[in-house]
Design a protein around this motif. Structure first.
Motif, PDB file in Angstrom:
ATOM      1  N   GLY A   1      45.368 -21.084 -70.317  1.00  0.00           N
ATOM      2  CA  GLY A   1      46.192 -19.932 -70.062  1.00  0.00           C
ATOM      3  C   GLY A   1      45.687 -18.702 -70.850  1.00  0.00           C
ATOM      4  O   GLY A   1      44.539 -18.636 -71.229  1.00  0.00           O
TER       5      GLY A   1
ATOM      6  N   CYS B   1      49.578 -17.665 -67.710  1.00  0.00           N
ATOM      7  CA  CYS B   1      48.599 -16.582 -67.733  1.00  0.00           C
ATOM      8  C   CYS B   1      49.169 -15.380 -66.983  1.00  0.00           C
ATOM      9  O   CYS B   1      49.913 -15.546 -66.016  1.00  0.00           O
ATOM     10  CB  CYS B   1      47.283 -17.031 -67.099  1.00  0.00           C
TER      11      CYS B   1
ATOM     12  N   ASN C   1      41.524 -13.079 -72.041  1.00  0.00           N
ATOM     13  CA  ASN C   1      41.137 -12.146 -70.977  1.00  0.00           C
ATOM     14  C   ASN C   1      41.164 -10.709 -71.489  1.00  0.00           C
ATOM     15  O   ASN C   1      40.788  -9.790 -70.770  1.00  0.00           O
ATOM     16  CB  ASN C   1      42.006 -12.330 -69.722  1.00  0.00           C
TER      17      ASN C   1
ATOM     18  N   PHE D   1      42.877 -23.919 -66.277  1.00  0.00           N
ATOM     19  CA  PHE D   1      43.876 -23.163 -67.031  1.00  0.00           C
ATOM     20  C   PHE D   1      44.726 -24.051 -67.935  1.00  0.00           C
ATOM     21  O   PHE D   1      45.471 -23.561 -68.766  1.00  0.00           O
ATOM     22  CB  PHE D   1      44.770 -22.315 -66.095  1.00  0.00           C
TER      23      PHE D   1
ATOM     24  N   PHE E   1      47.126 -13.279 -65.496  1.00  0.00           N
ATOM     25  CA  PHE E   1      46.160 -13.033 -64.426  1.00  0.00           C
ATOM     26  C   PHE E   1      46.193 -14.204 -63.441  1.00  0.00           C
ATOM     27  O   PHE E   1      46.725 -15.272 -63.746  1.00  0.00           O
ATOM     28  CB  PHE E   1      44.742 -12.920 -64.982  1.00  0.00           C
ATOM     29  N   ARG E   2      45.552 -13.991 -62.312  1.00  0.00           N
ATOM     30  CA  ARG E   2      45.390 -15.063 -61.335  1.00  0.00           C
ATOM     31  C   ARG E   2      43.959 -15.017 -60.798  1.00  0.00           C
ATOM     32  O   ARG E   2      43.727 -14.802 -59.604  1.00  0.00           O
ATOM     33  CB  ARG E   2      46.407 -14.903 -60.181  1.00  0.00           C
ATOM     34  N   CYS E   3      42.987 -15.208 -61.706  1.00  0.00           N
ATOM     35  CA  CYS E   3      41.586 -15.207 -61.282  1.00  0.00           C
ATOM     36  C   CYS E   3      41.412 -16.281 -60.203  1.00  0.00           C
ATOM     37  O   CYS E   3      41.778 -17.451 -60.434  1.00  0.00           O
ATOM     38  CB  CYS E   3      40.677 -15.502 -62.465  1.00  0.00           C
TER      39      CYS E   3
ATOM     40  N   TYR F   1      39.053 -18.073 -59.159  1.00  0.00           N
ATOM     41  CA  TYR F   1      38.256 -19.268 -59.461  1.00  0.00           C
ATOM     42  C   TYR F   1      38.951 -20.187 -60.464  1.00  0.00           C
ATOM     43  O   TYR F   1      38.426 -21.245 -60.817  1.00  0.00           O
ATOM     44  CB  TYR F   1      36.860 -18.894 -59.993  1.00  0.00           C
ATOM     45  N   CYS F   2      40.113 -19.766 -60.966  1.00  0.00           N
ATOM     46  CA  CYS F   2      40.788 -20.548 -62.001  1.00  0.00           C
ATOM     47  C   CYS F   2      42.223 -20.887 -61.619  1.00  0.00           C
ATOM     48  O   CYS F   2      42.622 -22.044 -61.634  1.00  0.00           O
ATOM     49  CB  CYS F   2      40.747 -19.757 -63.309  1.00  0.00           C
ATOM     50  N   MET F   3      42.993 -19.871 -61.282  1.00  0.00           N
ATOM     51  CA  MET F   3      44.435 -20.037 -61.090  1.00  0.00           C
ATOM     52  C   MET F   3      44.863 -19.217 -59.876  1.00  0.00           C
ATOM     53  O   MET F   3      45.641 -18.275 -60.011  1.00  0.00           O
ATOM     54  CB  MET F   3      45.076 -19.459 -62.354  1.00  0.00           C
TER      55      MET F   3
END
Ligand SMILES: C[S@@+](CC[C@H](N)C(=O)[O-])C[C@H]1O[C@@H](n2cnc3c(N)ncnc32)[C@H](O)[C@@H]1O
Ligand code: SF4
Length: 345
Positions: free
Chosen positions: A85, A35, A114, A341, A37-39, A41-43
């Motif tokens: 991802g 991915c 996303n 993810f 991004f690195r949200c 709450y996820c990753m």
């Protein structure tokens, strides 16, 4: 999108039932582990390195994915969602979609993204046969949006992606917002205000205890009922019927006719009894629950072709008993969960 008339449709009778009598109707397939991004709450960035998932050594090829989807379709799966991802990082995704769109029995192919790379790809995705798009967006304020993506996302790119998707002919675009108390719950009314009347449907998702690295706690979950009341105090709402049995979002229309809003309440109102969904990770592991600890490796069966794959999936599905969400608080509920993810929501 419909299958060409020359193909015979798999019969619904072929669909196996699990130990709780649930058929397999829905497949969520991750096409990539990586991915951009690195949200949190996820990753979260401090737990998942930047180059994670870009090594494609174990990733299923397009040939393998096509075999897999054919096998699932023959078992009664008719709704497919591609995810990650970030699925738009997978090279030549429209080519894959074009191949999948020809599979008999599949009447819905959707994508969860996303949205950061959507503007450039929306038209090709549409032309390939993608039916629906869901875009994840957790804030409308640019700085808050950036924070929610671990410092990687620009909201302008996502809004441009939404425009491009609409221009390419996608009609029912859903916007998914995960809400965390004290983190982005102040963005709920601005999100509704921004998208009301645009034809896009915002859906608020309770922060879930998926994976192992997001430091979930119940205090950070905002129950859907509370959000619904907050929204209704500003824009009166009326409950709508579900579109189909097993729909995970509860739907409400704005009384003034400016569209609708949805809520996915897997913490406050679990819906395991109606869960007809299987999940497959990009490396070909089958998970029969979002909260499963272990996946079933489908690659050996895939090597044997559609028939072998179908038999393997059927044997796993008929032994399925999961209802984690309903047992969350019970003693003995599994605490080892696959990362979100890896299976894409
Ligand atoms: C894992 S992402 C994969 C697809 C794509 N990268 C995206 O963000 O849309 C799929 C969905 O899972 C949601 N999600 C991830 N972690 C979550 C969590 N802990 N609780 C609730 N939803 C979560 C995301 O917000 C997103 O809508
Ligand atoms: S929610 Fe989607 S965009 Fe955010 S880190 Fe997870 S996979 Fe990436």
């Amino acid at each position: 999108m419909n299958a060409p008339a020359s193909h015979s449709m798999p019969s619904a009778a072929a669909s196996p039932l699990d130990m709780r009598g649930r058929p397999l109707r829905d497949l969520r397939l991750s096409v990539i582990e990586a991915c951009n991004f690195r949200c949190p709450y996820c990753m979260p960035a401090d737990r998942v390195p930047d180059d994670y998932g870009f090594d494609s050594a174990t990733r299923l090829s397009f040939d393998e994915i096509e075999t897999l989807v054919r096998g699932f379709a023959q078992l009664g799966m008719h709704k497919l969602r591609l995810t990650g991802g970030e699925p738009l990082l997978r090279k030549n995704l429209p080519t894959l979609i074009q191949r999948l769109a020809r599979i008999p029995g599949l009447d819905d192919i959707a994508l969860t993204t996303n949205g950061s790379l959507l503007a450039a790809q929306a038209r090709a995705l549409r032309e390939a046969g993608l039916g629906r798009i869901t875009v994840s967006l957790d804030a409308v304020d640019p700085a808050r949006y950036r924070d929610m993506t671990g410092g990687r996302g620009e909201i302008g790119h996502v809004l441009a992606g939404l425009e491009a998707a609409r221009a390419a002919g996608f009609e029912s675009i859903k916007i998914n917002c995960v809400v965390e108390r004290g983190i982005n719950d102040d963005q709920v009314l601005p999100l509704v205000s921004h998208f009301r009347g645009t034809g896009h449907v915002v859906r608020f998702i309770e922060f879930m205890d998926v994976g192992t690295c997001n430091e979930w706690s119940r205090d950070r979950v905002v129950p859907s009922a509370e959000l619904r009341d907050r929204i209704a105090a500003r824009w009166p709402l009326r409950a709508l019927e579900a579109n189909y049995r097993g729909e995970v979002a509860s739907r409400y229309a704005f009384e003034d006719g400016q569209g609708e809003v949805g809520f996915v309440s897997s913490v406050s109102a679990p819906f395991c009894g109606d869960c007809h969904r299987a999940r497959v990770s990009a490396d070909g592991r089958l998970y029969t629950c979002l909260f499963a600890g272990e996946g079933h490796d489908l690659r050996p069966a895939l090597a044997g072709g559609v028939d072998a794959l179908r038999e393997r999936v059927s044997s796993v599905w008929t032994r399925r008993r999961d209802r984690y969400s309903e047992m969350r608080d019970a003693a003995g509920a599994s605490r080892k969960h696959v990362e979100m993810f890896l299976i894409g929501g």
